[in-house]
Design a protein around this motif. Structure first.
Motif, PDB file in Angstrom:
ATOM      1  N   GLY A 135      -7.255  64.423  61.123  1.00  0.00           N
ATOM      2  CA  GLY A 135      -6.073  64.964  61.786  1.00  0.00           C
ATOM      3  C   GLY A 135      -6.085  64.723  63.280  1.00  0.00           C
ATOM      4  N   ASN A 136      -5.177  65.384  63.968  1.00  0.00           N
ATOM      5  CA  ASN A 136      -5.110  65.320  65.423  1.00  0.00           C
ATOM      6  C   ASN A 136      -6.000  66.401  66.023  1.00  0.00           C
ATOM      7  N   ALA A 137      -6.626  66.085  67.145  1.00  0.00           N
ATOM      8  CA  ALA A 137      -7.531  67.045  67.782  1.00  0.00           C
ATOM      9  C   ALA A 137      -6.787  68.342  68.089  1.00  0.00           C
ATOM     10  N   PRO A 138      -7.402  69.487  67.765  1.00  0.00           N
ATOM     11  CA  PRO A 138      -6.726  70.770  68.000  1.00  0.00           C
ATOM     12  C   PRO A 138      -6.799  71.190  69.465  1.00  0.00           C
ATOM     13  N   LYS A 139      -6.010  72.173  69.814  1.00  0.00           N
ATOM     14  CA  LYS A 139      -6.084  72.750  71.159  1.00  0.00           C
ATOM     15  C   LYS A 139      -6.145  74.272  71.036  1.00  0.00           C
ATOM     16  N   PHE A 140      -6.783  74.900  72.033  1.00  0.00           N
ATOM     17  CA  PHE A 140      -6.882  76.354  72.057  1.00  0.00           C
ATOM     18  C   PHE A 140      -5.684  76.938  72.803  1.00  0.00           C
ATOM     19  N   GLU A 141      -5.206  78.043  72.277  1.00  0.00           N
ATOM     20  CA  GLU A 141      -4.171  78.790  72.973  1.00  0.00           C
ATOM     21  C   GLU A 141      -4.528  80.268  72.922  1.00  0.00           C
ATOM     22  N   THR A 142      -4.206  80.975  73.954  1.00  0.00           N
ATOM     23  CA  THR A 142      -4.370  82.425  73.956  1.00  0.00           C
ATOM     24  C   THR A 142      -3.019  83.059  74.214  1.00  0.00           C
ATOM     25  N   LYS A 143      -2.798  84.184  73.588  1.00  0.00           N
ATOM     26  CA  LYS A 143      -1.535  84.879  73.808  1.00  0.00           C
ATOM     27  C   LYS A 143      -1.769  86.380  73.726  1.00  0.00           C
ATOM     28  N   PHE A 178      -3.251  93.213  73.296  1.00  0.00           N
ATOM     29  CA  PHE A 178      -4.500  92.493  73.033  1.00  0.00           C
ATOM     30  C   PHE A 178      -4.311  91.014  73.354  1.00  0.00           C
ATOM     31  N   GLU A 179      -5.409  90.385  73.772  1.00  0.00           N
ATOM     32  CA  GLU A 179      -5.410  88.933  73.945  1.00  0.00           C
ATOM     33  C   GLU A 179      -6.062  88.314  72.713  1.00  0.00           C
ATOM     34  N   VAL A 180      -5.348  87.415  72.044  1.00  0.00           N
ATOM     35  CA  VAL A 180      -5.882  86.770  70.841  1.00  0.00           C
ATOM     36  C   VAL A 180      -5.955  85.261  71.064  1.00  0.00           C
ATOM     37  N   SER A 181      -6.925  84.642  70.374  1.00  0.00           N
ATOM     38  CA  SER A 181      -7.114  83.186  70.465  1.00  0.00           C
ATOM     39  C   SER A 181      -6.571  82.522  69.207  1.00  0.00           C
ATOM     40  N   GLU A 182      -6.011  81.351  69.404  1.00  0.00           N
ATOM     41  CA  GLU A 182      -5.513  80.558  68.281  1.00  0.00           C
ATOM     42  C   GLU A 182      -5.982  79.113  68.439  1.00  0.00           C
ATOM     43  N   LEU A 183      -6.291  78.511  67.309  1.00  0.00           N
ATOM     44  CA  LEU A 183      -6.584  77.080  67.260  1.00  0.00           C
ATOM     45  C   LEU A 183      -5.354  76.410  66.661  1.00  0.00           C
ATOM     46  N   VAL A 184      -4.758  75.484  67.393  1.00  0.00           N
ATOM     47  CA  VAL A 184      -3.475  74.909  66.976  1.00  0.00           C
ATOM     48  C   VAL A 184      -3.654  73.431  66.622  1.00  0.00           C
ATOM     49  N   PHE A 185      -3.281  73.100  65.393  1.00  0.00           N
ATOM     50  CA  PHE A 185      -3.308  71.711  64.919  1.00  0.00           C
ATOM     51  C   PHE A 185      -1.875  71.225  64.762  1.00  0.00           C
ATOM     52  N   PRO A 214      -9.385  80.751  57.728  1.00  0.00           N
ATOM     53  CA  PRO A 214      -9.412  79.779  58.827  1.00  0.00           C
ATOM     54  C   PRO A 214      -9.961  78.413  58.417  1.00  0.00           C
ATOM     55  N   TYR A 215     -11.001  78.412  57.572  1.00  0.00           N
ATOM     56  CA  TYR A 215     -11.560  77.122  57.147  1.00  0.00           C
ATOM     57  C   TYR A 215     -10.575  76.400  56.229  1.00  0.00           C
ATOM     58  N   VAL A 216      -9.939  77.142  55.312  1.00  0.00           N
ATOM     59  CA  VAL A 216      -8.962  76.531  54.397  1.00  0.00           C
ATOM     60  C   VAL A 216      -7.822  75.901  55.188  1.00  0.00           C
ATOM     61  N   LEU A 217      -7.370  76.587  56.240  1.00  0.00           N
ATOM     62  CA  LEU A 217      -6.300  76.023  57.072  1.00  0.00           C
ATOM     63  C   LEU A 217      -6.778  74.794  57.835  1.00  0.00           C
ATOM     64  N   THR A 218      -8.037  74.798  58.252  1.00  0.00           N
ATOM     65  CA  THR A 218      -8.586  73.627  58.945  1.00  0.00           C
ATOM     66  C   THR A 218      -8.656  72.432  57.995  1.00  0.00           C
ATOM     67  N   LYS A 219      -8.992  72.676  56.720  1.00  0.00           N
ATOM     68  CA  LYS A 219      -8.958  71.598  55.723  1.00  0.00           C
ATOM     69  C   LYS A 219      -7.550  71.029  55.602  1.00  0.00           C
ATOM     70  N   LYS A 220      -6.565  71.934  55.609  1.00  0.00           N
ATOM     71  CA  LYS A 220      -5.176  71.495  55.499  1.00  0.00           C
ATOM     72  C   LYS A 220      -4.789  70.620  56.688  1.00  0.00           C
ATOM     73  N   ALA A 221      -5.449  70.870  57.821  1.00  0.00           N
ATOM     74  CA  ALA A 221      -5.158  70.089  59.033  1.00  0.00           C
ATOM     75  C   ALA A 221      -5.886  68.757  59.059  1.00  0.00           C
ATOM     76  N   GLY A 222      -6.798  68.524  58.073  1.00  0.00           N
ATOM     77  CA  GLY A 222      -7.430  67.201  57.993  1.00  0.00           C
ATOM     78  C   GLY A 222      -8.939  67.187  57.935  1.00  0.00           C
ATOM     79  N   LEU A 223      -9.593  68.343  57.815  1.00  0.00           N
ATOM     80  CA  LEU A 223     -11.053  68.369  57.699  1.00  0.00           C
ATOM     81  C   LEU A 223     -11.423  68.232  56.226  1.00  0.00           C
ATOM     82  N   LEU A 224     -12.111  67.151  55.877  1.00  0.00           N
ATOM     83  CA  LEU A 224     -12.414  66.850  54.483  1.00  0.00           C
ATOM     84  C   LEU A 224     -13.915  66.708  54.279  1.00  0.00           C
ATOM     85  N   LEU A 225     -14.364  67.155  53.115  1.00  0.00           N
ATOM     86  CA  LEU A 225     -15.766  67.025  52.735  1.00  0.00           C
ATOM     87  C   LEU A 225     -15.857  65.985  51.629  1.00  0.00           C
ATOM     88  N   VAL A 226     -16.390  64.824  51.948  1.00  0.00           N
ATOM     89  CA  VAL A 226     -16.441  63.729  50.976  1.00  0.00           C
ATOM     90  C   VAL A 226     -17.862  63.185  50.824  1.00  0.00           C
TER      91      VAL A 226
END
Length: 737
Positions: free
Chosen positions: A641-649, A658-665, A725-737
């Motif tokens: 996939g495309n490299a993710p970026k961090f966002e806080t909101k 509260f301040e929360v962190s997100e990983l955005v793909f 979070p890991y399942v969503l990262t797989k959906k973004a392109g992280l594969l175990l082969v």
């Protein structure tokens, strides 16, 4: 640059007829090999050239005024009468139809779908074209209707002009189970047919030079055999000093014990199995004028057929074969056809595919119905991913085509994975499909990887959808496994075709009905999109033929001097399995069109059958069963996939901020946001970065590496892999082969 046959001494022919949409690859393979030896050659697809002659205004005028007859009075039927009455329309539209099917006249599609073409309704076609193609699938709908136009002409020619005729097979009856050469020999003594005359004319156009040394004929199927001998017969008159050799799939399976010397009145040699070494030896013999050393070749000496194996002469390895060379072939003249309104099924007839092989032979090599004793299956030798991609790039540059069909007996999953990774590393944009086994190594992640590299379809043998019979076949798969693997392909957007079999030794009527029900459910579940039923045939080279008693089979003794492959036999069950043919094929036709699932199985047959013992939700339950998470430290993590970026909101909850962190793909068509503890997000981002680096540095990032990285953050990777979070990262392109 097309070769000039005037300057060349080796000529390769594809005899009529194989297929109209793409060249059969045998001659391109041999030409590519001869290039590595510095031997120039010329190739021609005479099937395409003859078809092009027939499918023209002048060709159809000759058809409808032909003085050729089938040797007997043929009573016209309603369909042929209608074609005859509409002959002026067939003649008028044949040229624009052919240009359209060649991709040269695409605007004509609009007129075709509006009903401009004559249609004799040769078959009772109940295809709902609006359902199959929709309102925007104009090109495919037009191809389907144009194909029916050609099928009308094929039917008329076969009935009234040339009884042997067929656009994908010619005189097939003479080649099927031809234990004796008598019928074929008698046919070759007759006056040339309408098609033969066109074939001879195409050969004459080439003006083969008197110094032609060797003519090579590939005979992959029974439907090429008669025309191959006709080519040889005519070539001997035109270039009497040339030697003629015949090889290919038909020879490799059917002609391994030929003994009739009359065969060699037409040809000089028959070569078996891989053709490169035998052909090179023939060329050396011809040029040295010393016919004393042969490799896997039949020839006739003093009216006696001899065979020389000469195992001391080595065969060539995959990296020595060169890249298939399609030059000389008229690639722009091939026609894309659609015979069935099914997206998977049409791949065999629609589109120009460059043919390649990932591996010689079959890595499984155990199926008891298969010719595993023969070298083309029994000797397994894979190519490398690098070599395959080199050949892909060479063929794209030479042909301009980016479509590839891997014609393996069964492409190995490990090599398919390596090939996909190399395609992605080189940033190649290709479309490809292959033949496989439905084995458990095709995981969800591997299928996603294959799809990302351009894989659009796979075909494989389900054979008999019965676990007892699959075990007897030694297929190495179960029905449950097939269901799960086909789901993995389908969910990755890869179409699936299943080869299906009925009449396997000891198969009962109940098992045939149950196999149909399994098949129905697989189609209804949407995990298989296309299929083909064929009745079991016992071949001389299969394990069953070696130990028939273990399978309840008695083989009838067969005398032969020519072809030998299919064996007559009796099964201890005494069942006439042929009675199931029509019902199985009719039901499958409906399933492939997405209809008929509610029809009781009994209604497909015109005789009484037992009720199925398979629960109607059997396949659905298999597909809905929770999958066990299998993490192997030996597997590689890749990120496509495309490299993710961090966002806080800032978010508010119960009046507090509260301040929360997100990983955005950012994916091609969506945005995936993952919210979790910063340590988890940081770990996932680092894993993706390391896994993506493979495509730059070539360094593999293994699951064990990720586990160690997780430990440094006091996290357990196995537990992490179960989280959202890991399942969503797989959906973004992280594969175990």
């Amino acid at each position: 640059m097309h070769a000039n046959p005037q300057r060349l001494s080796v000529v390769l022919f594809i005899p009529p007829f194989t297929q109209l949409n793409t060249p059969y690859p045998a001659t391109a393979y041999i030409k590519g090999f001869l290039n590595t030896q510095g031997i120039e050659s010329f190739q021609a697809d005479l099937g395409l050239q003859v078809a092009a002659r027939i499918l023209s205004k002048a060709g159809l005028e000759a058809v409808f005024s032909s003085t050729y007859v089938n040797g007997k009075a043929v009573a016209p039927d309603v369909v042929s009468e209608r074609i005859s009455q509409l002959k002026e329309q067939y003649i008028q539209y044949v040229d624009p139809v052919v240009r359209f099917l060649q991709g040269k006249n695409q605007t004509f599609a609009n007129q075709i779908v509006n009903g401009i073409l004559p249609d004799a309704q040769r078959t009772q076609d109940d295809t709902d074209l609006e359902f199959s193609f929709g309102s925007l699938g104009i090109t495919d709908k037009a191809k389907y209707l144009a194909t029916r136009f050609l099928e009308d002409l094929e039917y008329f020619i076969g009935l009234h002009v040339d009884e042997h005729f067929g656009f994908t097979r010619y005189a097939e009856r003479l080649g099927r189970s031809a234990n004796s050469f008598d019928n074929l020999y008698a046919a070759l003594q007759q006056e040339p047919t309408f098609t033969d005359a066109l074939l001879f004319s195409e050969i004459d156009k080439l003006e083969l030079p008197p110094n032609t040394e060797l003519i090579l004929l590939t005979v992959p199927f029974p439907g090429n055999l008669y025309s191959a001998f006709r080519i040889a017969q005519h070539a001997k008159k035109r270039v009497p000093n040339a030697k003629i050799a015949l090889g290919g799939g038909f020879a490799n399976t059917e002609l391994r014990s030929v003994s009739d010397p009359r065969v060699f009145e037409f040809i000089d040699f028959i070569t078996l199995d891989d053709g490169e070494a035998p052909i090179l030896q023939l060329i050396h013999n011809i040029r040295d004028n010393k016919f004393d050393t042969f490799k896997r070749s039949f020839f006739c000496e003093s009216n006696e057929v001899r065979y020389v194996n000469n195992s001391l002469i080595p065969d060539f390895k995959q990296n020595q074969l060169g890249t298939p060379d399609y030059s000389d072939l008229k690639l722009d003249d091939y026609m894309s056809l659609i015979t069935l309104a099914n997206p998977m099924h049409k791949l065999w007839s629609d589109g120009r595919w460059n043919k390649l092989t990932m591996a010689h032979g079959c890595y499984w090599g155990k199926c008891t119905f298969c010719d595993i004793s023969l070298d083309y299956i029994g000797i397994y030798e894979p190519a490398t991913a690098k070599l395959l991609c080199d050949r892909v790039e060479t063929l794209i540059a030479a042909t301009g085509e980016t479509g590839f069909h891997f014609v393996d007996e069964a492409a190995p999953p490990s090599l398919m994975k390596a090939f996909a990774l190399e395609v992605l590393r080189r940033k190649l944009v290709i479309t490809w499909w292959a033949n496989i086994r439905f084995e458990r190594n095709f995981t969800d992640d591997l299928c996603q990887l294959l799809a990302a590299s351009g894989c659009i379809a796979v075909s494989g043998g389900l054979e008999v959808a019965s676990d007892r019979l699959l075990k007897l076949i030694d297929k190495g798969v179960t029905v449950a496994q097939v269901a799960q693997v086909t789901r993995s392909f389908t969910e990755a957007g890869i179409l699936v075709h299943a080869y299906l079999m009925y009449g396997y030794p000891t198969q009962t009527v109940q098992e045939t009905v149950d196999s149909l029900e399994m098949t129905r459910q697989l189609f209804e579940s949407g995990v298989i999109q296309s299929g083909f039923w064929h009745q079991f045939a016992l071949t001389a080279h299969a394990p069953i033929a070696k130990k028939p008693e273990e399978y309840g089979v008695k083989i009838k003794e067969t005398k032969h001097q020519f072809a030998l492959n299919d064996l007559e036999f009796t099964d201890k069950t005494g069942i006439d399995h042929s009675i199931f043919s029509a019902g199985l094929k009719h039901s499958l036709y409906n399933y492939m069109h997405g209809v008929g699932f509610e029809i009781p199985l009994q209604d497909w047959f015109d005789f009484k059958t037992p009720k199925t013992t398979i629960r109607r939700d059997y396949i659905a339950n298999l597909l809905n069963a929770p999958e066990e998470l299998k993490l192997s430290s030996q597997k590689q993590l890749i990120f496509i996939g495309n490299a993710p970026k961090f966002e806080t909101k800032l978010v508010q909850k119960k009046g507090r901020e509260f301040e929360v962190s997100e990983l955005v793909f950012l994916t091609k068509n969506a945005e995936i946001r993952i919210r979790a503890d910063f340590e988890i997000l940081q770990l996932l981002a680092e894993i993706c970065s390391f896994a993506a680096d493979f495509f730059v540095s070539g360094k593999k990032y293994m699951l064990s590496d990720a586990a160690l990285l997780a430990e440094k953050s006091d996290l357990n990777f196995t537990e992490l892999a179960k989280t959202k979070p890991y399942v969503l990262t797989k959906k973004a392109g992280l594969l175990l082969v």
